[in-house]
Design a protein around this motif. Structure first.
Motif, PDB file in Angstrom:
ATOM      1  N   THR A  18     -14.155 -24.876 -29.322  1.00 53.16           N
ATOM      2  CA  THR A  18     -16.097 -25.450 -29.107  1.00 53.16           C
ATOM      3  C   THR A  18     -16.653 -24.414 -29.448  1.00 53.16           C
ATOM      4  O   THR A  18     -17.486 -24.343 -30.048  1.00 53.16           O
ATOM      5  CB  THR A  18     -16.319 -26.043 -28.066  1.00 53.16           C
ATOM      6  OG1 THR A  18     -16.603 -24.791 -26.929  1.00 53.16           O
ATOM      7  CG2 THR A  18     -15.144 -26.930 -27.597  1.00 53.16           C
ATOM      8  N   ALA A  19     -15.968 -23.273 -29.518  1.00 49.11           N
ATOM      9  CA  ALA A  19     -17.007 -21.884 -29.960  1.00 49.11           C
ATOM     10  C   ALA A  19     -16.033 -21.128 -30.166  1.00 49.11           C
ATOM     11  O   ALA A  19     -14.324 -20.748 -29.589  1.00 49.11           O
ATOM     12  CB  ALA A  19     -18.113 -21.561 -28.927  1.00 49.11           C
ATOM     13  N   ASP A  20     -15.871 -19.816 -30.995  1.00 47.17           N
ATOM     14  CA  ASP A  20     -15.918 -18.642 -31.232  1.00 47.17           C
ATOM     15  C   ASP A  20     -15.805 -17.834 -30.043  1.00 47.17           C
ATOM     16  O   ASP A  20     -16.834 -17.126 -29.114  1.00 47.17           O
ATOM     17  CB  ASP A  20     -15.704 -17.746 -31.842  1.00 47.17           C
ATOM     18  CG  ASP A  20     -14.851 -16.668 -32.591  1.00 47.17           C
ATOM     19  OD1 ASP A  20     -13.574 -16.804 -31.625  1.00 47.17           O
ATOM     20  OD2 ASP A  20     -15.335 -15.511 -33.019  1.00 47.17           O
ATOM     21  N   PHE A  21     -14.129 -17.025 -28.757  1.00 48.85           N
ATOM     22  CA  PHE A  21     -14.442 -16.399 -27.550  1.00 48.85           C
ATOM     23  C   PHE A  21     -12.990 -15.524 -27.346  1.00 48.85           C
ATOM     24  O   PHE A  21     -12.528 -15.841 -28.405  1.00 48.85           O
ATOM     25  CB  PHE A  21     -14.381 -17.321 -26.387  1.00 48.85           C
ATOM     26  CG  PHE A  21     -13.990 -18.414 -26.035  1.00 48.85           C
ATOM     27  CD1 PHE A  21     -12.644 -18.353 -25.254  1.00 48.85           C
ATOM     28  CD2 PHE A  21     -14.331 -19.908 -25.900  1.00 48.85           C
ATOM     29  CE1 PHE A  21     -11.883 -19.001 -25.164  1.00 48.85           C
ATOM     30  CE2 PHE A  21     -13.599 -21.382 -25.895  1.00 48.85           C
ATOM     31  CZ  PHE A  21     -11.911 -20.708 -25.560  1.00 48.85           C
ATOM     32  N   SER A  22     -12.785 -14.735 -26.604  1.00 44.53           N
ATOM     33  CA  SER A  22     -11.575 -13.836 -26.443  1.00 44.53           C
ATOM     34  C   SER A  22     -11.778 -14.080 -24.996  1.00 44.53           C
ATOM     35  O   SER A  22     -12.934 -13.523 -24.361  1.00 44.53           O
ATOM     36  CB  SER A  22     -11.903 -12.452 -26.915  1.00 44.53           C
ATOM     37  OG  SER A  22     -13.105 -11.602 -26.976  1.00 44.53           O
ATOM     38  N   VAL A  23     -10.065 -13.348 -24.252  1.00 48.99           N
ATOM     39  CA  VAL A  23     -10.530 -13.479 -23.182  1.00 48.99           C
ATOM     40  C   VAL A  23      -9.276 -12.380 -22.700  1.00 48.99           C
ATOM     41  O   VAL A  23      -8.405 -12.104 -23.330  1.00 48.99           O
ATOM     42  CB  VAL A  23      -9.956 -14.874 -22.022  1.00 48.99           C
ATOM     43  CG1 VAL A  23     -10.594 -15.368 -22.194  1.00 48.99           C
ATOM     44  CG2 VAL A  23      -8.810 -15.165 -22.721  1.00 48.99           C
ATOM     45  N   ASP A  24     -10.284 -11.831 -21.579  1.00 46.01           N
ATOM     46  CA  ASP A  24      -8.468 -10.554 -21.456  1.00 46.01           C
ATOM     47  C   ASP A  24      -7.987 -11.325 -20.367  1.00 46.01           C
ATOM     48  O   ASP A  24      -7.088 -10.564 -19.363  1.00 46.01           O
ATOM     49  CB  ASP A  24      -9.359  -9.358 -20.934  1.00 46.01           C
ATOM     50  CG  ASP A  24     -10.150  -8.524 -21.751  1.00 46.01           C
ATOM     51  OD1 ASP A  24      -9.646  -9.263 -23.226  1.00 46.01           O
ATOM     52  OD2 ASP A  24     -11.372  -7.977 -21.430  1.00 46.01           O
ATOM     53  N   ASP A  54     -19.297 -24.094 -14.043  1.00 47.43           N
ATOM     54  CA  ASP A  54     -20.007 -23.482 -13.526  1.00 47.43           C
ATOM     55  C   ASP A  54     -20.110 -21.350 -12.911  1.00 47.43           C
ATOM     56  O   ASP A  54     -20.649 -20.577 -13.098  1.00 47.43           O
ATOM     57  CB  ASP A  54     -21.661 -24.186 -12.971  1.00 47.43           C
ATOM     58  CG  ASP A  54     -22.477 -24.939 -14.004  1.00 47.43           C
ATOM     59  OD1 ASP A  54     -22.460 -25.124 -15.165  1.00 47.43           O
ATOM     60  OD2 ASP A  54     -23.054 -25.873 -13.340  1.00 47.43           O
ATOM     61  N   GLN A  55     -19.917 -21.885 -11.681  1.00 47.51           N
ATOM     62  CA  GLN A  55     -19.429 -21.168 -11.054  1.00 47.51           C
ATOM     63  C   GLN A  55     -18.277 -19.325 -11.592  1.00 47.51           C
ATOM     64  O   GLN A  55     -18.280 -18.608 -11.693  1.00 47.51           O
ATOM     65  CB  GLN A  55     -18.484 -21.921  -9.620  1.00 47.51           C
ATOM     66  CG  GLN A  55     -17.839 -20.399  -8.303  1.00 47.51           C
ATOM     67  CD  GLN A  55     -16.803 -20.622  -7.665  1.00 47.51           C
ATOM     68  OE1 GLN A  55     -17.210 -21.747  -6.939  1.00 47.51           O
ATOM     69  NE2 GLN A  55     -16.502 -19.866  -7.263  1.00 47.51           N
ATOM     70  N   ALA A  56     -17.701 -20.258 -13.018  1.00 49.44           N
ATOM     71  CA  ALA A  56     -16.519 -20.014 -13.342  1.00 49.44           C
ATOM     72  C   ALA A  56     -17.467 -18.704 -14.871  1.00 49.44           C
ATOM     73  O   ALA A  56     -16.880 -17.700 -14.463  1.00 49.44           O
ATOM     74  CB  ALA A  56     -15.214 -21.191 -14.485  1.00 49.44           C
ATOM     75  N   PHE A  57     -17.842 -19.293 -15.204  1.00 50.70           N
ATOM     76  CA  PHE A  57     -19.074 -18.732 -15.885  1.00 50.70           C
ATOM     77  C   PHE A  57     -19.735 -17.991 -15.445  1.00 50.70           C
ATOM     78  O   PHE A  57     -19.972 -16.342 -15.885  1.00 50.70           O
ATOM     79  CB  PHE A  57     -20.090 -19.287 -16.423  1.00 50.70           C
ATOM     80  CG  PHE A  57     -18.254 -20.626 -17.586  1.00 50.70           C
ATOM     81  CD1 PHE A  57     -18.824 -19.470 -18.880  1.00 50.70           C
ATOM     82  CD2 PHE A  57     -17.966 -21.140 -17.737  1.00 50.70           C
ATOM     83  CE1 PHE A  57     -17.196 -19.765 -20.326  1.00 50.70           C
ATOM     84  CE2 PHE A  57     -16.893 -21.728 -18.973  1.00 50.70           C
ATOM     85  CZ  PHE A  57     -16.563 -21.003 -19.818  1.00 50.70           C
ATOM     86  N   ALA A  58     -20.709 -18.607 -14.175  1.00 42.87           N
ATOM     87  CA  ALA A  58     -21.599 -17.457 -13.544  1.00 42.87           C
ATOM     88  C   ALA A  58     -20.582 -15.763 -13.196  1.00 42.87           C
ATOM     89  O   ALA A  58     -21.460 -15.497 -12.695  1.00 42.87           O
ATOM     90  CB  ALA A  58     -22.015 -17.879 -12.079  1.00 42.87           C
ATOM     91  N   GLN A  59     -19.416 -16.340 -12.903  1.00 38.95           N
ATOM     92  CA  GLN A  59     -18.325 -14.923 -12.345  1.00 38.95           C
ATOM     93  C   GLN A  59     -18.085 -14.467 -13.486  1.00 38.95           C
ATOM     94  O   GLN A  59     -17.176 -13.188 -13.124  1.00 38.95           O
ATOM     95  CB  GLN A  59     -17.159 -15.428 -11.275  1.00 38.95           C
ATOM     96  CG  GLN A  59     -17.943 -15.959 -10.181  1.00 38.95           C
ATOM     97  CD  GLN A  59     -16.897 -16.685  -9.396  1.00 38.95           C
ATOM     98  OE1 GLN A  59     -16.894 -16.873  -8.164  1.00 38.95           O
ATOM     99  NE2 GLN A  59     -15.927 -16.193  -9.192  1.00 38.95           N
ATOM    100  N   PRO A  71     -20.710 -27.973 -22.279  1.00 39.91           N
ATOM    101  CA  PRO A  71     -21.669 -27.402 -23.279  1.00 39.91           C
ATOM    102  C   PRO A  71     -20.534 -26.086 -23.165  1.00 39.91           C
ATOM    103  O   PRO A  71     -21.770 -25.274 -23.741  1.00 39.91           O
ATOM    104  CB  PRO A  71     -22.594 -27.154 -22.777  1.00 39.91           C
ATOM    105  CG  PRO A  71     -23.363 -27.781 -21.608  1.00 39.91           C
ATOM    106  CD  PRO A  71     -21.877 -28.186 -20.723  1.00 39.91           C
ATOM    107  N   ARG A  72     -20.433 -25.759 -21.955  1.00 37.35           N
ATOM    108  CA  ARG A  72     -19.483 -24.410 -21.927  1.00 37.35           C
ATOM    109  C   ARG A  72     -18.652 -24.299 -23.657  1.00 37.35           C
ATOM    110  O   ARG A  72     -17.575 -25.008 -24.103  1.00 37.35           O
ATOM    111  CB  ARG A  72     -18.617 -23.796 -20.686  1.00 37.35           C
ATOM    112  CG  ARG A  72     -19.980 -23.338 -19.313  1.00 37.35           C
ATOM    113  CD  ARG A  72     -20.953 -23.492 -19.735  1.00 37.35           C
ATOM    114  NE  ARG A  72     -21.530 -23.175 -18.496  1.00 37.35           N
ATOM    115  CZ  ARG A  72     -22.241 -22.107 -17.462  1.00 37.35           C
ATOM    116  NH1 ARG A  72     -22.703 -21.413 -18.390  1.00 37.35           N
ATOM    117  NH2 ARG A  72     -22.751 -22.234 -16.823  1.00 37.35           N
ATOM    118  N   PRO A  73     -18.059 -22.093 -23.182  1.00 38.56           N
ATOM    119  CA  PRO A  73     -17.707 -22.261 -24.442  1.00 38.56           C
ATOM    120  C   PRO A  73     -15.872 -22.718 -24.222  1.00 38.56           C
ATOM    121  O   PRO A  73     -15.722 -22.170 -22.747  1.00 38.56           O
ATOM    122  CB  PRO A  73     -17.616 -20.773 -24.605  1.00 38.56           C
ATOM    123  CG  PRO A  73     -18.370 -20.217 -24.085  1.00 38.56           C
ATOM    124  CD  PRO A  73     -19.255 -20.892 -23.191  1.00 38.56           C
ATOM    125  N   SER A  74     -15.238 -23.284 -25.041  1.00 38.39           N
ATOM    126  CA  SER A  74     -14.227 -23.903 -24.978  1.00 38.39           C
ATOM    127  C   SER A  74     -13.048 -24.186 -25.290  1.00 38.39           C
ATOM    128  O   SER A  74     -13.030 -24.358 -26.366  1.00 38.39           O
ATOM    129  CB  SER A  74     -14.661 -25.003 -23.762  1.00 38.39           C
ATOM    130  OG  SER A  74     -14.869 -25.840 -23.924  1.00 38.39           O
TER     131      SER A  74
END
Length: 460
Positions: A18-24, A54-59, A71-74
């Motif tokens: 749903t969005a362009d993102f990258s993770v480590d 919400d907690q995961a993205f807040a961290q 609505p979060r990048p997913s």
């Protein structure tokens, strides 16, 4: 280096980004999510990871794998657990380095950590391992999903408590080398006998890559059974053990000052002398397993020996903690040997033998061993001789299942029997003296890690 992009995750899982993102990094426990991590929202009988988005993205999380709209990048998928396994398969497929699978009734986590230390020591080498004891149906795919594409060596722990579990996990890991550390009574509630445990552990060989190496404990009474399990899948079978007939063996092993061992080993006809920092005969066996794997993957054996000499104890698995005793001005100290993570009859005996090497008064805090089925009472009572051989002055027995051991020790060793870890902490605080060596060992569910923390955080 980026671990995964949204496009790569979507391609691996068959999902929609749903969005362009990258993770480590990757996590499925929201409490463990850190900066730029991927959160996998697993659903189960008692919880739903989507509640913690919400907690995961807040961290600091950068993206998520979800099966519900957010609505979060997913990356949206139909089944988040299946997606985690798919991501694990994609991670394994893109790695060209050597992958090592480790299982066993005892010693698998310690051996996994020692292997990682041995392989990671070489200059320029990138090694990866399972963290903690992430070795089950969720932990193994998580450990794979966290594996960087440029990994040279990966050491992945696999556990089981039912037949068929390892058969599946090993097809995810696809090891080049598969190691069984030992076979011992564990999870016997789910197996008719120890031979059935050996058969279940032998499932690890089914996932071996073509021409892979199976490493088997020579000293096990189930050696031939394990070799038979390996033959259809392994290009090479290597044995290790204290017996000189083993392919990797200890020609000599002697205890050194401080409790460790000095070992003269034979590795495929070559001699290697090294020191093991960790005390106990079981650590000699673990070290030989490490050398067998290192040799199988072409690693530097001398560096492996150095890693074994410098390796400290792990929390819950042999860490030695100095704790203050008495009032703060007295300077009194005692040693706590933290083996609180898990226990079965074999590991209990091994760690009691380590306690026997300690000077000063010996105190054993022993929690009940779980998942032993109908033979539980017999296994618990059977520890009496090991307690006596360790010259334990006082034993604190924790849990109802320890009653048979209490009865077996009556009139032979001073002991107290308490129902839970909280009462055990009070008892230990009351009896511990300067110079004591205190072994703390029990199944994880007993909660003896809290007792260790209580001792470490102050006795007065």
């Amino acid at each position: 280096m980026t671990l995964w992009t949204a496009a790569e995750i979507a391609a691996a899982t068959g999902g929609t980004a749903t969005a362009d993102f990258s993770v480590d990094g990757v996590a499925f426990d929201s409490r463990e999510v850190g900066e730029r991590d991927l959160f996998v929202a697993l659903t189960g009988e008692h919880t739903d990871g989507h509640r913690f988005l919400d907690q995961a993205f807040a961290q600091g999380g950068s993206g998520a794998i979800v099966s519900q709209a957010t609505p979060r990048p997913s990356v949206q998928v139909g089944d988040t657990f299946a997606a985690l396994e798919d991501l694990a398969r994609a991670a394994r497929a893109r790695v060209s380095g050597k992958v090592i699978g480790v299982t066993g009734s005892v010693g698998k986590t310690s051996t996994k950590e020692a292997l990682f230390a041995a392989l990671d020591r070489a200059p320029g080498v990138k090694a990866h391992r399972s963290v903690k004891s992430y070795n089950n149906h969720t932990g193994v795919p998580l450990s794979l999903a966290r594996m960087p594409a440029d990994t040279d060596f990966a050491v992945l722990e696999m556990g089981m408590n039912h037949p068929g579990e390892l058969a599946h996990l090993t097809t995810l890991v696809r090891p080049h080398v598969a190691l069984i550390t030992a076979i011992a009574p564990a999870h016997t509630e789910f197996f008719p006998d120890e031979s059935a445990i050996a058969d279940a552990k032998g499932e690890i060989f089914r996932g071996l890559e073509h021409g892979g190496t199976a490493i088997v404990p020579y000293d096990s009474p189930h050696r031939e059974r394990l070799i038979a399990a390996a033959k259809p899948y392994a290009g090479r079978i290597v044995t290790f053990g204290l017996n000189r007939e083993a392919d990797v063996n200890a020609a000599d092993a002697m205890t050194v000052r401080g409790g460790g061992s000095f070992v003269n080993a034979q590795v495929g006809g070559r001699a290697l002398s090294f020191t093991i920092a960790q005390p106990g005969r079981h650590w000699v066996s673990n070290a030989l397993a490490v050398l067998a794997v290192a040799d199988a993957v072409g690693a530097d054996l001398a560096l492996a020996g150095l890693a074994l000499a410098e390796m400290g104890g792990l929390p819950g698995r042999g860490a030695r903690i100095e704790v203050g005793v008495g009032d703060r001005d007295s300077g009194g100290k005692a040693i706590v040997i933290d083996e609180s993570y898990n226990a079965n009859p074999a590991s209990m005996r091994a760690t009691l033998a380590v306690l026997a090497q300690e000077t000063g008064r010996r105190v054993a805090v022993l929690g009940e061993m779980r998942e032993l089925g109908e033979q539980s009472a017999e296994y618990h009572a059977g520890l009496a001789d090991a307690v006596i051989a360790a010259r334990v002055e006082t034993a604190v027995l924790v849990g109802e299942a320890m009653r048979p051991l209490a009865e077996a020790l009556e009139g032979r060793v001073d002991f107290v029997h308490v129902p839970a870890a909280a009462q055990a902490l009070d008892r230990v605080r009351a009896l511990i003296r300067p110079g004591d060596a205190v072994l703390v060992k029990g199944s994880n569910g007993v909660g003896l890690s809290r007792l260790v923390s209580g001792l470490a955080n102050g006795m007065s």
